[in-house]
Design a protein around this motif. Structure first.
Motif, mmCIF file in Angstrom:
data_model
loop_
_atom_site.group_PDB
_atom_site.id
_atom_site.type_symbol
_atom_site.label_atom_id
_atom_site.label_comp_id
_atom_site.label_asym_id
_atom_site.label_seq_id
_atom_site.Cartn_x
_atom_site.Cartn_y
_atom_site.Cartn_z
ATOM 1 N N TYR A 182 1.036 -1.019 0.092
ATOM 2 C CA TYR A 182 -0.053 0.221 0.057
ATOM 3 C C TYR A 182 1.036 1.406 -0.383
ATOM 4 N N THR A 183 0.543 2.132 -1.059
ATOM 5 C CA THR A 183 0.910 3.533 -0.715
ATOM 6 C C THR A 183 0.606 4.939 -0.867
ATOM 7 N N THR A 184 0.191 5.822 0.306
ATOM 8 C CA THR A 184 0.099 7.207 0.238
ATOM 9 C C THR A 184 0.637 7.900 -1.501
ATOM 10 N N ASP A 185 -0.368 8.527 -2.676
ATOM 11 C CA ASP A 185 0.585 8.918 -3.259
ATOM 12 C C ASP A 185 -0.441 10.501 -2.981
ATOM 13 N N GLU A 186 0.483 11.693 -3.266
ATOM 14 C CA GLU A 186 -0.314 13.416 -3.250
ATOM 15 C C GLU A 186 0.162 13.783 -4.351
ATOM 16 N N GLY A 187 -0.259 12.616 -5.470
ATOM 17 C CA GLY A 187 0.090 13.148 -6.529
ATOM 18 C C GLY A 187 -1.405 14.066 -6.904
ATOM 19 N N SER A 188 -2.218 13.779 -8.185
ATOM 20 C CA SER A 188 -3.777 14.499 -8.455
ATOM 21 C C SER A 188 -4.044 13.974 -9.233
ATOM 22 N N PRO A 189 -4.953 13.219 -8.492
ATOM 23 C CA PRO A 189 -6.250 13.152 -7.630
ATOM 24 C C PRO A 189 -4.730 12.308 -6.740
ATOM 25 N N THR A 190 -4.739 12.963 -5.074
ATOM 26 C CA THR A 190 -3.962 12.332 -4.149
ATOM 27 C C THR A 190 -4.658 11.031 -3.902
ATOM 28 N N SER A 191 -4.172 10.069 -2.987
ATOM 29 C CA SER A 191 -4.970 8.559 -3.710
ATOM 30 C C SER A 191 -4.432 7.539 -2.763
ATOM 31 N N ILE A 192 -4.496 6.619 -2.721
ATOM 32 C CA ILE A 192 -3.765 5.346 -1.835
ATOM 33 C C ILE A 192 -4.307 3.699 -3.233
ATOM 34 N N VAL A 193 -3.159 4.211 -3.311
ATOM 35 C CA VAL A 193 -2.935 2.599 -4.157
ATOM 36 C C VAL A 193 -2.228 1.662 -4.313
ATOM 37 N N VAL A 194 -2.822 0.324 -4.411
ATOM 38 C CA VAL A 194 -2.882 -1.055 -3.626
ATOM 39 C C VAL A 194 -1.875 -1.870 -4.870
ATOM 40 N N TYR A 195 -0.809 -2.614 -4.562
ATOM 41 C CA TYR A 195 -0.538 -3.406 -5.142
ATOM 42 C C TYR A 195 -0.666 -4.424 -5.276
ATOM 43 N N LYS A 196 -0.667 -6.288 -5.316
ATOM 44 C CA LYS A 196 -0.831 -7.218 -5.182
ATOM 45 C C LYS A 196 0.549 -7.598 -4.780
ATOM 46 N N PRO A 197 1.548 -8.274 -4.473
ATOM 47 C CA PRO A 197 2.798 -8.838 -4.926
ATOM 48 C C PRO A 197 3.448 -9.416 -6.019
ATOM 49 N N GLY A 198 4.175 -9.009 -6.014
ATOM 50 C CA GLY A 198 4.947 -9.105 -7.608
ATOM 51 C C GLY A 198 4.199 -8.440 -8.557
ATOM 52 N N LYS A 199 3.831 -8.103 -8.767
ATOM 53 C CA LYS A 199 3.184 -6.948 -9.135
ATOM 54 C C LYS A 199 3.264 -5.366 -9.263
ATOM 55 N N THR A 200 3.697 -4.896 -11.076
ATOM 56 C CA THR A 200 3.975 -3.546 -10.694
ATOM 57 C C THR A 200 2.616 -2.513 -11.668
ATOM 58 N N SER A 201 1.665 -2.936 -11.405
ATOM 59 C CA SER A 201 0.375 -1.991 -11.934
ATOM 60 C C SER A 201 -1.055 -2.288 -10.911
ATOM 61 N N PRO A 202 -1.643 -0.903 -10.052
ATOM 62 C CA PRO A 202 -2.106 -1.303 -9.334
ATOM 63 C C PRO A 202 -3.313 -2.256 -8.807
ATOM 64 N N SER A 203 -3.829 -3.477 -8.274
ATOM 65 C CA SER A 203 -5.214 -3.269 -8.300
ATOM 66 C C SER A 203 -6.104 -3.010 -7.202
ATOM 67 N N LEU A 204 -6.022 -2.008 -6.632
ATOM 68 C CA LEU A 204 -6.605 -0.709 -6.148
ATOM 69 C C LEU A 204 -6.662 0.212 -5.772
ATOM 70 N N THR A 205 -7.354 1.665 -6.160
ATOM 71 C CA THR A 205 -7.012 3.231 -5.541
ATOM 72 C C THR A 205 -7.893 3.737 -5.323
ATOM 73 N N ILE A 206 -7.776 3.969 -4.531
ATOM 74 C CA ILE A 206 -8.298 5.021 -3.062
ATOM 75 C C ILE A 206 -8.722 6.472 -3.514
ATOM 76 N N THR A 207 -9.724 6.812 -3.732
ATOM 77 C CA THR A 207 -9.326 8.743 -3.637
ATOM 78 C C THR A 207 -10.239 9.104 -2.340
ATOM 79 N N ASN A 208 -11.822 8.710 -2.477
ATOM 80 C CA ASN A 208 -12.441 8.599 -1.735
ATOM 81 C C ASN A 208 -12.039 9.194 -0.331
ATOM 82 N N GLY A 209 -12.385 10.781 0.339
ATOM 83 C CA GLY A 209 -11.484 11.134 1.898
ATOM 84 C C GLY A 209 -10.740 10.977 1.386
ATOM 85 N N VAL A 210 -9.302 10.889 0.324
ATOM 86 C CA VAL A 210 -8.285 10.695 0.966
ATOM 87 C C VAL A 210 -7.484 12.199 0.682
ATOM 88 N N ASN A 211 -6.949 13.150 0.834
ATOM 89 C CA ASN A 211 -6.685 14.231 1.363
ATOM 90 C C ASN A 211 -5.294 14.452 1.800
#
Lengths: 54, 275
Positions: free
Chosen positions: B119-148
């Protein structure tokens, strides 16, 4: 900072002036072992996360 | 707040340096850090000369066979270079065994849960939480709702995701796999920076600001407010909590690692880190 699952090591990302290094600390003895990784200048290792953190 | 401003200013200077270097290398054409990372990964993949056997470009990053399982690795985030670099957990100064660039703009803090998901937080636009499954380089989930403008992130044993939002001084909680917050902890004058969760899902919020300047607040599970632990510390930073309830915390004021036993306001052990 991250603690491994066995709670034997704490990994710390530390600003050493011109760059950052990732240090490993024996826990709970609090004995610093080594600079684990010394990234290239310009990197910004804000956190480290070894496996099995919980 | 001064701490935050200083950090942002330092980042801006570093980013300027990277941009200048890119401009010099590309005949005056400045690329964004994300573009540069993608270009670099694709060039490496195309040439094959700099990628050891077993490594291959995947979605703008690359990953070796050694990093596929997500086990025994260390992740290091680079805010300015829009990357997360993967290192093996053994050895001193080992070469990277992978990089992640897809889905990243300004990665902040990292966390690996018990399933080895990153899991990583990202201060880009939009600010988000980005989730990666082990061994993967593309996100499995991105959360922006409530992230500031998020910084700290932690995941509980039950999979609940906790996110520290510096933009509105809140901590938002997300049930496992969900993209909308189920609970929001509002701090007011304190700005949350780093988070930790113990085995009973008590949330520990390291903050800056407020009347103490910095400290740690403990929030019981399911609650929207907590108790300041009144830890005696110069400038609180990253923290962790062990199974015995000891709070391990970095004091940026004197570059030390301090251990506070459960219920105590002064450390029982301290290690000078240097730097």
């Amino acid at each position: 900072m991250s603690m491994n699952k066995a709670e034997k090591q704490v990994y710390v990302s530390n600003d050493i002036g011109t760059s950052f290094e990732i240090q490993v600390v024996d826990y709970p003895r609090l004995k610093r072992v080594n600079a684990k990784i010394n990234p290239t200048l310009g990197e910004w290792p804000l956190a480290v996360a070894p496996d099995n953190v919980l | 707040m001064h701490f935050l401003n200083a950090r942002i200013a330092t980042r801006s200077l570093a980013a300027t340096g990277v941009a200048a270097l890119l401009a010099a290398c590309s005949g005056g054409t400045s690329l964004s850090p994300t573009t540069n990372a993608l270009v670099r990964a694709n060039l490496l993949a195309a040439s094959g000369r700099s990628l050891p056997p077993g490594r291959h470009a995947v979605g703008g990053g690359w990953i070796s066979a050694a990093a596929k399982s997500g086990s025994h690795v260390i992740y290091s985030g680079s805010y300015d270079d829009s990357t997360i670099t993967i290192y093996p957990s053994k050895g001193i100064n080992p070469p990277p065994i992978g990089t992640i660039t897809t889905g990243l703009t300004d990665p902040e803090r990292l966390f690996v849960d018990k399933n080895l998901e990153l899991y990583t937080t990202d201060e880009g636009s939009p600010t988000s939480i980005v989730v990666y499954k082990p061994g993967k380089t593309s996100p499995s989930l991105t959360i922006t709702n409530g992230v500031n403008y998020p910084t700290g992130i932690a995941v509980g044993a039950d999979g609940t995701v906790y996110c520290a939002n510096t933009g509105n001084t809140t901590v938002t909680e997300y049930p496992k796999g969900k993209t909308a917050p189920s609970l929001t902890v509002s701090l007011g004058n304190e700005t949350p920076e780093n988070l930790a969760v113990d085995g009973s899902n008590n949330l520990y919020i390291q903050y800056v600001g407020g009347s103490l300047g910095s400290g740690v607040i403990e929030v019981p599970p399911g609650k929207t407010s907590g108790t300041d632990l009144n830890l005696v510390i110069g400038s609180a930073s990253a923290l962790s909590v062990d199974k015995a309830g000891n709070i391990v915390i970095i004091d940026q004021g004197d570059s030390s690692l301090d251990v506070f036993p459960a219920g105590k306001t002064t450390p029982s052990k301290t290690l000078a880190l240097g730097g």
